[in-house]
Design a protein around this motif. Structure first.
Motif, mmCIF file in Angstrom:
data_model
loop_
_atom_site.group_PDB
_atom_site.id
_atom_site.type_symbol
_atom_site.label_atom_id
_atom_site.label_comp_id
_atom_site.label_asym_id
_atom_site.label_seq_id
_atom_site.Cartn_x
_atom_site.Cartn_y
_atom_site.Cartn_z
ATOM 1 N N MET A 1 -34.261 6.107 28.276
ATOM 2 C CA MET A 1 -34.361 7.554 28.281
ATOM 3 C C MET A 1 -34.707 8.013 26.874
ATOM 4 N N SER A 2 -35.710 8.816 26.803
ATOM 5 C CA SER A 2 -36.149 9.354 25.518
ATOM 6 C C SER A 2 -35.209 10.481 25.074
ATOM 7 N N PRO A 3 -34.919 10.576 23.765
ATOM 8 C CA PRO A 3 -34.029 11.652 23.323
ATOM 9 C C PRO A 3 -34.676 13.029 23.380
ATOM 10 N N TYR A 4 -36.000 13.065 23.393
ATOM 11 C CA TYR A 4 -36.713 14.341 23.429
ATOM 12 C C TYR A 4 -37.677 14.359 24.606
ATOM 13 N N LYS A 5 -37.890 15.555 25.144
ATOM 14 C CA LYS A 5 -38.818 15.698 26.257
ATOM 15 C C LYS A 5 -39.485 17.060 26.137
ATOM 16 N N LEU A 6 -40.784 17.107 26.388
ATOM 17 C CA LEU A 6 -41.528 18.359 26.412
ATOM 18 C C LEU A 6 -42.145 18.498 27.794
ATOM 19 N N ILE A 7 -41.771 19.564 28.478
ATOM 20 C CA ILE A 7 -42.314 19.821 29.803
ATOM 21 C C ILE A 7 -43.359 20.923 29.664
ATOM 22 N N THR A 8 -44.524 20.666 30.252
ATOM 23 C CA THR A 8 -45.617 21.641 30.168
ATOM 24 C C THR A 8 -46.012 22.080 31.566
ATOM 25 N N GLY A 9 -46.580 23.259 31.642
ATOM 26 C CA GLY A 9 -47.048 23.779 32.917
ATOM 27 C C GLY A 9 -47.883 25.018 32.689
ATOM 28 N N THR A 10 -48.258 25.656 33.785
ATOM 29 C CA THR A 10 -49.004 26.908 33.708
ATOM 30 C C THR A 10 -48.387 27.907 34.672
ATOM 31 N N ASP A 11 -48.819 29.154 34.548
ATOM 32 C CA ASP A 11 -48.317 30.177 35.462
ATOM 33 C C ASP A 11 -48.790 29.932 36.893
ATOM 34 N N LYS A 12 -49.802 29.112 37.056
ATOM 35 C CA LYS A 12 -50.314 28.800 38.393
ATOM 36 C C LYS A 12 -49.467 27.752 39.115
ATOM 37 N N ASN A 13 -48.695 26.959 38.358
ATOM 38 C CA ASN A 13 -47.817 25.953 38.978
ATOM 39 C C ASN A 13 -46.374 26.130 38.497
ATOM 40 N N ILE A 14 -45.913 27.356 38.471
ATOM 41 C CA ILE A 14 -44.593 27.674 37.921
ATOM 42 C C ILE A 14 -43.473 26.970 38.689
ATOM 43 N N CYS A 57 -31.742 15.221 24.652
ATOM 44 C CA CYS A 57 -30.638 14.514 25.289
ATOM 45 C C CYS A 57 -29.751 13.935 24.191
ATOM 46 N N ASP A 58 -28.571 14.529 24.009
ATOM 47 C CA ASP A 58 -27.661 14.081 22.958
ATOM 48 C C ASP A 58 -27.215 12.642 23.164
ATOM 49 N N GLU A 59 -27.001 12.236 24.420
ATOM 50 C CA GLU A 59 -26.578 10.859 24.702
ATOM 51 C C GLU A 59 -27.617 9.861 24.226
ATOM 52 N N ALA A 60 -28.881 10.144 24.474
ATOM 53 C CA ALA A 60 -29.951 9.237 24.039
ATOM 54 C C ALA A 60 -30.041 9.196 22.523
ATOM 55 N N LEU A 61 -29.806 10.329 21.874
ATOM 56 C CA LEU A 61 -29.811 10.355 20.408
ATOM 57 C C LEU A 61 -28.690 9.499 19.856
ATOM 58 N N GLU A 62 -27.490 9.613 20.440
ATOM 59 C CA GLU A 62 -26.351 8.806 19.992
ATOM 60 C C GLU A 62 -26.640 7.332 20.192
ATOM 61 N N TYR A 63 -27.236 6.971 21.340
ATOM 62 C CA TYR A 63 -27.563 5.588 21.633
ATOM 63 C C TYR A 63 -28.577 5.057 20.629
#
Length: 91
Positions: A1-14, A57-63
């Motif tokens: 599991m990555s400690p950071y995640k960026l979710i992207t989208g548009t108003d057309k697929n909200i 994700c704090d858990e992933a950062l700690e790990y």
């Protein structure tokens, strides 16, 4: 599991965008910052709104930090072993 995640989208697929965020929250991620919305003009003149939500994700950062500490300890042990070998060669 990555400690950071960026979710992207548009108003057309909200709906899909919201589902991805909900799933990430259930997986243990927390919202890291405010939602970012940026208007994009397409070549044909239409516009759409791009959406960005960062999560952490704090858990992933700690790990990850524990792994780094373990690697540092392993490196220290290797240095001690090398020094002991050099001392035994000298005597």
């Amino acid at each position: 599991m990555s400690p950071y995640k960026l979710i992207t989208g548009t108003d057309k697929n909200i709906a899909s965008f919201e589902e991805q965020i909900s799933a990430a929250l259930l997986d243990g991620y927390d919202l890291a910052n405010d939602l970012v919305a940026q208007i994009k003009t397409n070549p044909n003149g239409t516009t759409e709104t791009l959406l960005f939500q960062s999560l952490i994700c704090d858990e992933a950062l700690e790990y990850e930090e524990e792994d780094e500490e373990d690697e540092e300890e392993d490196e220290d042990e290797e240095e001690v072993d090398e020094l002991e070998e050099e001392e035994s060669e000298l005597s």
